[in-house]
Design a protein around this motif. Structure first.
Motif, PDB file in Angstrom:
ATOM      1  N   GLU A   1       0.798  -1.218   0.000  1.00  0.00           N
ATOM      2  CA  GLU A   1       0.000   0.000   0.000  1.00  0.00           C
ATOM      3  C   GLU A   1       0.837   1.277   0.000  1.00  0.00           C
ATOM      4  O   GLU A   1       0.444   2.285  -0.564  1.00  0.00           O
ATOM      5  N   GLY A   2       2.021   1.237   0.602  1.00  0.00           N
ATOM      6  CA  GLY A   2       2.799   2.463   0.770  1.00  0.00           C
ATOM      7  C   GLY A   2       3.776   2.779  -0.342  1.00  0.00           C
ATOM      8  O   GLY A   2       4.575   3.707  -0.207  1.00  0.00           O
TER       9      GLY A   2
ATOM     10  N   ASP B   1       8.841   4.677  -1.909  1.00  0.00           N
ATOM     11  CA  ASP B   1       7.795   5.083  -0.975  1.00  0.00           C
ATOM     12  C   ASP B   1       6.977   6.228  -1.559  1.00  0.00           C
ATOM     13  O   ASP B   1       7.519   7.114  -2.237  1.00  0.00           O
TER      14      ASP B   1
ATOM     15  N   GLU C   1       5.714   8.619   0.082  1.00  0.00           N
ATOM     16  CA  GLU C   1       6.163   9.865   0.703  1.00  0.00           C
ATOM     17  C   GLU C   1       7.312  10.486  -0.085  1.00  0.00           C
ATOM     18  O   GLU C   1       7.398  11.702  -0.226  1.00  0.00           O
TER      19      GLU C   1
ATOM     20  N   SER D   1      -3.043  10.308  -1.657  1.00  0.00           N
ATOM     21  CA  SER D   1      -2.125   9.576  -0.784  1.00  0.00           C
ATOM     22  C   SER D   1      -1.604  10.463   0.335  1.00  0.00           C
ATOM     23  O   SER D   1      -1.418  10.008   1.469  1.00  0.00           O
TER      24      SER D   1
ATOM     25  N   GLU E   1      -1.838   9.715   4.236  1.00  0.00           N
ATOM     26  CA  GLU E   1      -0.685   9.715   5.128  1.00  0.00           C
ATOM     27  C   GLU E   1      -0.949  10.621   6.326  1.00  0.00           C
ATOM     28  O   GLU E   1      -0.613  10.297   7.468  1.00  0.00           O
TER      29      GLU E   1
ATOM     30  N   GLU F   1      -3.258   8.902   8.697  1.00  0.00           N
ATOM     31  CA  GLU F   1      -2.588   7.838   9.448  1.00  0.00           C
ATOM     32  C   GLU F   1      -1.733   8.427  10.565  1.00  0.00           C
ATOM     33  O   GLU F   1      -1.736   7.930  11.692  1.00  0.00           O
TER      34      GLU F   1
ATOM     35  N   ASP G   1       6.442   2.398  11.453  1.00  0.00           N
ATOM     36  CA  ASP G   1       6.044   3.778  11.234  1.00  0.00           C
ATOM     37  C   ASP G   1       6.337   4.583  12.504  1.00  0.00           C
ATOM     38  O   ASP G   1       5.801   4.275  13.562  1.00  0.00           O
TER      39      ASP G   1
END
Length: 466
Positions: free
Chosen positions: A135-136, A220, A222, A257, A261, A264, A433
């Protein structure tokens, strides 16, 4: 608030139109005045009769665009009760990344197989391959529909390819130049190709940019967010190990996304498993999200309670210690949470990837905690002395206790600031994480350290007085 009212008003109007206009052409014309998003927010509220009416009126392309505005959960809940022939037609028009999101949401094995079977064979294999990505990573959000041309194409040939493929492609802002069966060697914007149209025999190789920025499917998300933000791109190509282009990532997928993030990280900082709620949220699901963290924190807080119990004699000899205990704990908790928030932000922007940057940040946090501790300690010392003088006590009588408080809060703030930075760094070393170092977790850890510091220094004072 105003935007919400406008959205709700649009939903009411759309529902009213569907229920009261019998003429298909008239209804279709009225619905064209609304954005796909507004219709999407209305479609989840419609009963079966109104849904069938909407399906009857909207062209398949428009209907698909409406479904693309829904969340995967909303789309699945509607499609599972929709005529299979219509689902097949919607899937045929839907962008691959949106298809992947819907299929990925389906947890029931039989339902997932059923929905996959409704996708044509070629796209089904693509969807299944995208589902394999974690997913990431970038591969989980990439779209494999893009326009590529050959370096040997002329401007005229390139424009012909673009016009031919444009109806099937969501984004045509960037055109990618390839050779040797898909190896990415260059890129051009649509504007650049159109601007070169006056010389239609010119070869693309002479016009393309070779200064490429691209992603790999296992990077990633991010990191992709940072690259897209730094270079101000709307699209980024995704390539495999051989530099063959296999997809693109668009700004809207990156934005989605980024929001996920943030959700989360906020969930973790808040000490819950998931921050997102919807109108169907039940008491049970809320408990399921929050109870695990509360149980974990319960056991941590038992350590805090046991520390207080173990220093019961000191509290009996000097009861005033209990009065200032909440102040010490709260100040340390606040300082630790501030430090934690900064570290999570630095992780999110990939600014703590090297030992040098980590050491620099820890040094900064140490100095910040030290200076803040000295300032707060000095202020508390003066407040306690002044308070004692107002009560009629002599300066010397209140001096020792004021020193205990000042020294305790000074050390506690230094330790709390450092722990707020160190705990997420340690968690990151274990490939977890760092946001799981939540606010409640850091606060409880700092409570333990602060109590040990406070009562430890107070014990020394009591011993010296006796």
């Amino acid at each position: 608030m105003e935007e919400l009212l406008v959205e709700m008003l649009a939903q009411d109007v759309i529902k009213d139109l569907i229920e009261n206009i019998n003429n298909d052409d008239e209804l279709r014309e009225k619905l064209d005045e609304f954005h796909d998003y507004e219709i999407a927010k209305t479609i989840v509220l419609l009963n079966d009769k109104s849904l069938k009416r909407l399906y009857q009126v909207l062209p398949i392309r428009k209907l698909t665009e409406v479904f693309e505005e829904l969340t995967p959960e909303e789309a699945y809940s509607i499609l599972k009760n929709t005529n299979i022939d219509l689902v097949i037609r919607i899937f045929r028009e839907m962008e691959t990344d949106d298809l992947v999101d819907i299929i990925d949401f389906i947890t029931d094995k039989e339902d997932r197989i059923t929905f996959l079977s409704l996708i044509d064979h070629k796209r089904r294999e693509t969807v299944k391959s995208l589902l394999d990505f974690d997913e990431g990573v970038v591969g989980s959000i990439m779209n494999n529909y893009f326009i590529s041309i050959s370096k040997d194409d002329t401007v005229k040939e390139a424009i012909t390819k673009i016009v031919k493929n444009a109806p099937e492609i969501e984004f045509i802002h960037n055109i990618y130049v390839t050779e040797n069966n898909g190896v990415l060697i260059g890129a051009m914007s649509l504007k650049e190709i159109i601007s070169a149209g006056y010389n239609q025999t010119q070869v693309i190789e002479d016009l393309m940019s070779t200064n490429l920025v691209y992603l790999t499917p296992y990077q990633d998300i991010e990191e992709a967010i940072e690259i897209m933000k730094n270079y101000d791109f709307l699209l980024l190509p995704v390539v495999d190990k051989k530099l063959k282009i296999i997809g693109i990532v668009s700004f809207d997928d990156i934005l989605e996304s980024l929001n996920e993030e943030s959700d989360e990280d906020y969930s973790s900082l808040a000490g819950i498993s998931e921050v997102n709620i919807d109108e169907n949220e039940t008491v049970f699901t809320s408990i399921k999200k929050r109870l695990p963290w509360l149980v974990f924190l319960l056991f941590l807080n038992l350590i805090t309670s046991s520390i207080i119990v173990s220093f019961e004699n000191q509290l009996r000899l000097l009861p005033t210690l209990a009065v200032f205990m909440p102040l010490i704990l709260n100040m340390a908790g606040n300082s630790g949470t501030q430090s934690l928030g900064i570290v999570i932000r630095l992780f999110a922007t990939n600014q703590l990837e090297h030992k040098k940057s980590i050491f620099k940040h820890l040094t900064n946090e140490l100095l910040t905690g030290l200076i803040n501790g000295v300032v707060i300690a000095l202020a508390l010392f003066l407040i306690v002395i002044l308070f004692n003088l107002i009560k009629g006590e002599t300066f010397s009588n209140g001096l020792n206790f004021a020193l205990v408080l000042a020294l305790s809060i000074n050390i506690a703030l230094i330790v709390a600031t450092l722990s707020g930075a160190l705990v997420p760094l340690i968690i990151n070393l274990f490939k977890l994480d760092p946001a799981v170092a939540s606010g409640p977790f850091i606060t409880t850890i700092n409570d333990i350290f602060s109590l040990l510091i406070y009562f430890g220094i107070a014990s020394i004072l009591i011993t010296s007085l006796s």
